[in-house]
Design a protein around this motif. Structure first.
Motif, short mmCIF file in Angstrom:
data_model
loop_
_atom_site.label_atom_id
_atom_site.label_comp_id
_atom_site.label_asym_id
_atom_site.label_seq_id
_atom_site.Cartn_x
_atom_site.Cartn_y
_atom_site.Cartn_z
N MET A 1 5.99 21.33 0.21
CA MET A 1 5.40 22.60 0.26
C MET A 1 6.27 23.21 0.55
O MET A 1 6.51 22.73 1.75
N THR A 2 5.78 24.45 0.68
CA THR A 2 6.54 25.32 1.11
C THR A 2 5.77 26.70 2.40
O THR A 2 4.21 26.29 1.73
N LYS A 3 5.80 26.83 3.20
CA LYS A 3 5.25 27.93 3.38
C LYS A 3 4.55 28.71 2.95
O LYS A 3 4.84 29.50 2.07
N GLY A 4 2.97 28.04 3.20
CA GLY A 4 1.74 29.49 2.75
C GLY A 4 1.58 29.31 1.03
O GLY A 4 0.66 29.48 0.86
N SER A 5 2.23 27.92 0.58
CA SER A 5 1.47 27.35 -0.89
C SER A 5 0.36 26.55 -0.42
O SER A 5 0.42 26.31 0.20
N ASN A 6 -0.26 26.24 -2.00
CA ASN A 6 -1.44 25.46 -1.64
C ASN A 6 -1.46 24.29 -3.29
O ASN A 6 -1.29 24.50 -3.89
N THR A 7 -2.52 23.45 -2.85
CA THR A 7 -2.92 22.02 -3.71
C THR A 7 -3.77 21.93 -3.76
O THR A 7 -4.37 21.60 -2.60
N PRO A 8 -4.39 21.61 -4.84
CA PRO A 8 -5.34 20.70 -5.22
C PRO A 8 -5.49 19.66 -4.68
O PRO A 8 -4.48 19.17 -4.16
N VAL A 9 -6.82 19.36 -3.48
CA VAL A 9 -6.97 17.99 -3.18
C VAL A 9 -8.58 17.11 -3.18
O VAL A 9 -9.46 17.64 -3.60
N GLN B 1 -14.39 27.38 -4.84
CA GLN B 1 -14.66 27.99 -6.00
C GLN B 1 -15.39 26.00 -6.82
O GLN B 1 -15.19 25.60 -7.57
N GLY B 2 -15.83 25.76 -5.38
CA GLY B 2 -16.39 23.87 -5.39
C GLY B 2 -15.54 24.00 -5.08
O GLY B 2 -16.16 22.36 -4.87
N ALA B 3 -13.95 23.49 -4.74
CA ALA B 3 -13.88 22.66 -4.62
C ALA B 3 -12.82 22.67 -3.55
O ALA B 3 -12.82 23.98 -2.63
N TRP B 4 -11.46 21.76 -3.28
CA TRP B 4 -11.21 22.17 -2.23
C TRP B 4 -9.61 21.75 -1.68
O TRP B 4 -9.53 21.02 -2.91
N LYS B 5 -9.05 22.49 -1.49
CA LYS B 5 -7.35 22.92 -1.46
C LYS B 5 -6.52 22.57 0.12
O LYS B 5 -7.50 23.09 0.59
N PHE B 6 -5.25 22.43 -0.67
CA PHE B 6 -4.87 22.26 1.06
C PHE B 6 -3.85 23.14 0.95
O PHE B 6 -3.20 23.21 -0.13
#
Length: 421
Positions: free
Chosen positions: A1-9, A143-148
């Motif tokens: 991942m790059t700085k500032g990016s996000n992804t669902p977990v 929106q009810g889910a978690w991201k990193f």
């Protein structure tokens, strides 16, 4: 991942691993987590780190370090399903102890599914200079889910500055303000009788601030004086936590003989003791020799943890109010069942005196077919209590018990008979 990016977990148990390469001149690094509402903690209890290793909700727990061939990791276990609904963000941070992050090579944060073991996110910090603390990543609700999110924000004020920014009250010495000059006393008023009024109700005590001090024992700095740390009274809690990195369903011949590691691994924390009057003994689960705190040996073993993954692990308590009666205490751990070696087992030992800084260290990787490991030796020399890191794997001879093996290695001179628990 790059700085500032996000992804669902996934919303479940995640293992958050902070890693780096160690070597000469590389400072120690510690992982921590802050649970936030509106960008701040609700109280100091929302800070999880080496001195406060578990959140009351059970959602976040600090598992400790391991060093495998110079690659060091410090791990947090985060169960997003148990994060309280009010919590919006779980910040994942790192702090350098004894240097800056410019001296720490290969710093990264990796998020794994704790059940499947698969990697769901990884962020390699692109570089650092004079920073002494970093927010490497964060979990946040959307929106009810978690991201990193990969953050990579540095601080030059260390763990103390980072914690203070998020609302933590940090314990630090304060200089007393100069006393005001005494004003002349007015003449006393005439005494008159009046009905007694009840005193106002006492205000609840203010919560104690978070203490960030700690002592980490290493091969190069293996001992510390409890006396100099101020930890010579009250309870000394000794904790062992462990993680089985690999679990085998069959057998291997890593050591030239059968070696197994199963999910029912049972480790026992034990202590050999010698008192000032020459009496000796052992505190252990085997034979229900759990000891006592209010009478000799003034050492007590709390229960028997068969997983090592609970928040408590295995715990031993020493009553330091009777320190003058101790000559030496050797804390050790044995494999009772479930394995024939400590291979692929990573453990952290923490000694928490009631007064003074906590002391911790990690066990080295086991490279011999060992059933017993000497952890720490506490000696009383002229009233000075010294903790010595041992982290010494021992190999029992055929037909010799782990307890007897420790006795021989440290010259305790006790007689042993078979026992069970």
């Amino acid at each position: 991942m790059t700085k500032g990016s996000n992804t669902p977990v996934p919303t479940g148990e995640l293992r958050v691993e902070l890693g780096w390469r160690t070597g000469p001149g590389v400072p120690d690094v510690d992982a921590s987590a802050l649970l936030l509402v509106g960008g701040k903690v609700r109280s100091d209890a929302d800070f999880v780190f080496y001195n406060q290793p578990a959140h009351s909700s059970g959602a976040v727990r600090h598992e400790g370090k391991r060093d495998v061939g110079g690659q060091v990791t410090d791990t947090l276990l985060v169960d997003l399903a148990r994060v309280e609904p009010a919590i919006e963000t779980v910040v994942l941070a790192a702090s350098a102890d004894g240097g800056t992050f410019g001296q720490v090579p290969g710093l990264y944060i990796e998020v794994r599914d704790a059940g499947a073991g698969t990697t769901v996110a990884r962020f390699d910090n692109p570089g650092a200079g004079t920073e002494t603390a970093f927010v490497l990543g964060e979990f946040y609700r959307r929106q009810g889910a978690w991201k990193f999110r990969a953050v990579g924000q540095g601080y030059s004020s260390g763990l103390e500055g980072l914690a203070t920014d998020y609302g933590i009250t940090v314990d630090e010495p304060q200089q007393a303000a100069p006393a005001p000059a005494a004003a002349p006393s007015p003449p006393a008023p005439p005494v008159t009788a009046r009905p007694a009024t009840p005193p106002p109700p006492a205000a609840p005590p203010a919560p104690e601030p978070v203490r960030l001090t700690k002592v980490t024992l290493t091969k190069n700095a293996p001992s510390v004086s409890l006396t100099k740390q101020g930890g010579t009274s009250g309870a000394l809690h000794v904790n062992l936590n462990w993680e089985v990195r690999k679990q085998f369903s069959g057998w291997s011949s890593k050591f030239g003989r059968a070696t197994a590691m199963h999910s029912d691994l049972d480790l026992d924390l034990c202590a050999l003791y010698e008192l000032a009057d020459g009496s000796k003994g052992v505190v252990q689960a085997l034979g229900n020799a759990f000891g006592a705190l209010d009478r000799p040996p003034f050492i007590h073993l709390d229960g028997d943890d068969r997983t090592g993954a609970s928040a408590s692990g295995e715990n031993l308590t020493v009553n330091l109010d009777h320190k003058h009666l101790f000559r030496r205490i050797l804390v050790f751990v044995t494999i009772y069942e479930g394995a024939r070696s400590f291979a692929d087992l990573h453990a952290t030992v923490t000694l928490r005196p009631q007064h003074g800084a906590p002391i911790d260290f990690s066990l080295d990787e086991c490279t011999v077919p060992s059933l017993v490991c000497a952890l720490a030796l506490i000696t009383n020399t002229g009233g000075d209590l010294v903790v010595q890191r041992e982290a010494r794997y021992l190999v029992p001879e055929r037909g010799v018990s782990p307890q007897r093996t420790v006795d021989y290695a440290y010259g305790w001179g006790m007689n042993w008979t078979p026992g069970r628990k």
